[in-house]
Motif scaffolding. Structure first.
Motif, short mmCIF file in Angstrom:
data_model
loop_
_atom_site.label_atom_id
_atom_site.label_comp_id
_atom_site.label_asym_id
_atom_site.label_seq_id
_atom_site.Cartn_x
_atom_site.Cartn_y
_atom_site.Cartn_z
N LEU A 23 0.84 -1.19 0.00
CA LEU A 23 0.00 0.00 0.00
C LEU A 23 0.88 1.24 0.00
O LEU A 23 1.83 1.32 0.76
CB LEU A 23 -0.88 0.03 1.25
CG LEU A 23 -1.77 -1.17 1.53
CD1 LEU A 23 -2.53 -0.96 2.83
CD2 LEU A 23 -2.71 -1.43 0.38
N VAL A 24 0.56 2.19 -0.85
CA VAL A 24 1.19 3.49 -0.80
C VAL A 24 0.30 4.34 0.11
O VAL A 24 -0.93 4.35 -0.06
CB VAL A 24 1.35 4.11 -2.20
CG1 VAL A 24 1.92 5.52 -2.10
CG2 VAL A 24 2.24 3.23 -3.07
N ILE A 25 0.92 5.02 1.07
CA ILE A 25 0.15 5.75 2.07
C ILE A 25 0.58 7.21 2.15
O ILE A 25 1.70 7.56 1.80
CB ILE A 25 0.30 5.10 3.47
CG1 ILE A 25 1.79 5.03 3.88
CG2 ILE A 25 -0.35 3.72 3.50
CD1 ILE A 25 2.04 4.66 5.32
N VAL A 26 -0.35 8.03 2.61
CA VAL A 26 -0.09 9.44 2.89
C VAL A 26 -0.74 9.77 4.23
O VAL A 26 -1.48 8.97 4.79
CB VAL A 26 -0.65 10.38 1.78
CG1 VAL A 26 0.06 10.14 0.46
CG2 VAL A 26 -2.15 10.24 1.62
N ASN A 27 -0.48 10.96 4.70
CA ASN A 27 -1.08 11.46 5.92
C ASN A 27 -2.59 11.64 5.69
O ASN A 27 -2.99 12.07 4.61
CB ASN A 27 -0.42 12.79 6.28
CG ASN A 27 -0.86 13.33 7.60
OD1 ASN A 27 -1.98 13.81 7.75
ND2 ASN A 27 0.04 13.28 8.57
N GLU A 38 2.44 5.34 -11.73
CA GLU A 38 3.32 6.36 -12.30
C GLU A 38 3.43 7.58 -11.38
O GLU A 38 4.52 8.12 -11.19
CB GLU A 38 2.82 6.80 -13.68
CG GLU A 38 2.89 5.72 -14.74
CD GLU A 38 1.75 4.69 -14.64
OE1 GLU A 38 0.69 4.98 -14.03
OE2 GLU A 38 1.95 3.57 -15.14
N GLU A 39 2.32 8.01 -10.83
CA GLU A 39 2.34 9.17 -9.93
C GLU A 39 3.13 8.85 -8.66
O GLU A 39 3.95 9.65 -8.20
CB GLU A 39 0.92 9.60 -9.58
CG GLU A 39 0.17 10.20 -10.75
CD GLU A 39 -1.32 10.33 -10.49
OE1 GLU A 39 -1.90 11.31 -10.99
OE2 GLU A 39 -1.91 9.46 -9.81
N ALA A 40 2.89 7.69 -8.08
CA ALA A 40 3.61 7.29 -6.87
C ALA A 40 5.10 7.16 -7.14
O ALA A 40 5.93 7.64 -6.36
CB ALA A 40 3.04 5.98 -6.32
N SER A 41 5.45 6.53 -8.25
CA SER A 41 6.87 6.33 -8.54
C SER A 41 7.60 7.65 -8.77
O SER A 41 8.78 7.78 -8.45
CB SER A 41 7.06 5.39 -9.73
OG SER A 41 6.60 5.96 -10.92
N ALA A 42 6.90 8.66 -9.27
CA ALA A 42 7.53 9.97 -9.50
C ALA A 42 8.11 10.55 -8.20
O ALA A 42 9.18 11.16 -8.21
CB ALA A 42 6.52 10.94 -10.11
N TYR A 43 7.43 10.33 -7.08
CA TYR A 43 7.94 10.83 -5.79
C TYR A 43 9.18 10.07 -5.35
O TYR A 43 10.09 10.65 -4.76
CB TYR A 43 6.87 10.74 -4.71
CG TYR A 43 5.72 11.69 -4.98
CD1 TYR A 43 5.90 13.06 -4.85
CD2 TYR A 43 4.48 11.22 -5.39
CE1 TYR A 43 4.86 13.94 -5.11
CE2 TYR A 43 3.43 12.09 -5.65
CZ TYR A 43 3.64 13.44 -5.51
OH TYR A 43 2.62 14.32 -5.77
N LYS A 69 7.29 -3.66 -8.38
CA LYS A 69 5.85 -3.65 -8.68
C LYS A 69 5.30 -2.26 -9.01
O LYS A 69 4.48 -2.11 -9.90
CB LYS A 69 5.05 -4.23 -7.51
CG LYS A 69 5.26 -5.70 -7.29
CD LYS A 69 4.46 -6.15 -6.08
CE LYS A 69 4.60 -7.63 -5.83
NZ LYS A 69 3.78 -8.05 -4.68
N VAL A 70 5.70 -1.26 -8.26
CA VAL A 70 5.13 0.08 -8.42
C VAL A 70 5.96 0.92 -9.40
O VAL A 70 5.42 1.52 -10.32
CB VAL A 70 5.00 0.80 -7.06
CG1 VAL A 70 4.49 2.23 -7.24
CG2 VAL A 70 4.07 0.02 -6.14
N VAL A 71 7.25 0.94 -9.21
CA VAL A 71 8.12 1.79 -10.02
C VAL A 71 8.49 1.10 -11.33
O VAL A 71 8.76 1.75 -12.33
CB VAL A 71 9.38 2.19 -9.20
CG1 VAL A 71 10.33 3.04 -10.02
CG2 VAL A 71 8.95 2.92 -7.93
#
Length: 133
Positions: A23-27, A38-43, A69-71
């Motif tokens: 899981l990709v998580i944020v506050n 693609e958006e997650a990997s950019a960070y 898997k993500v990037v």
């Protein structure tokens, strides 16, 4: 005997982390609802700077799985990308912490942080924006 038992436990945890849902998580205060791979990997590759990426330890099975898997890149390739960015002064690599619990604490403490954990670590202190099997 104790070292053998510890090695067996670590090996089983490593295997579980590799096959676990990531899981990709944020506050929770972050307005993002969903992110694409693609958006997650950019960070995590230094191409997007609005969020502060929190990475897991180099060589951790969950980190390797995340980058594959993500990037869509091997961890060694990601390391090479960051080496170039740091050498040229164009980036600062993600903060590295030692576990999903530490990622979760760091993301919960920073409204601009982004990280990744296994599904079993998810709780109300963070918000999921991407799920990857």
């Amino acid at each position: 005997m104790h070292k053998l038992l510890a090695a067996l436990i670590l090996a089983s945890l490593a295997g579980a982390a590799c096959g676990a849902e990531l899981l990709v998580i944020v506050n929770p205060k972050n307005p993002l609802a969903r992110l694409s791979n693609e958006e997650a990997s950019a960070y995590f590759l230094g191409r997007a700077l609005e969020l502060h990426p929190i990475d897991q330890s180099d060589g951790a099975p969950i980190r390797d799985a995340f980058y594959r898997k993500v990037v869509g890149k091997e961890p060694a390739r990601v390391k090479a990308i960051w080496s170039k960015l740091v050498f040229t002064g164009k980036g600062v690599p993600p903060l590295q912490v030692g576990s999903s619990a530490e990622v979760k604490r760091a993301v919960a403490a920073d409204p601009l942080a982004i990280g990744y954990i296994e599904r079993g670590a998810l709780d109300a202190s963070v918000k999921m924006v991407l799920s990857v099997d």
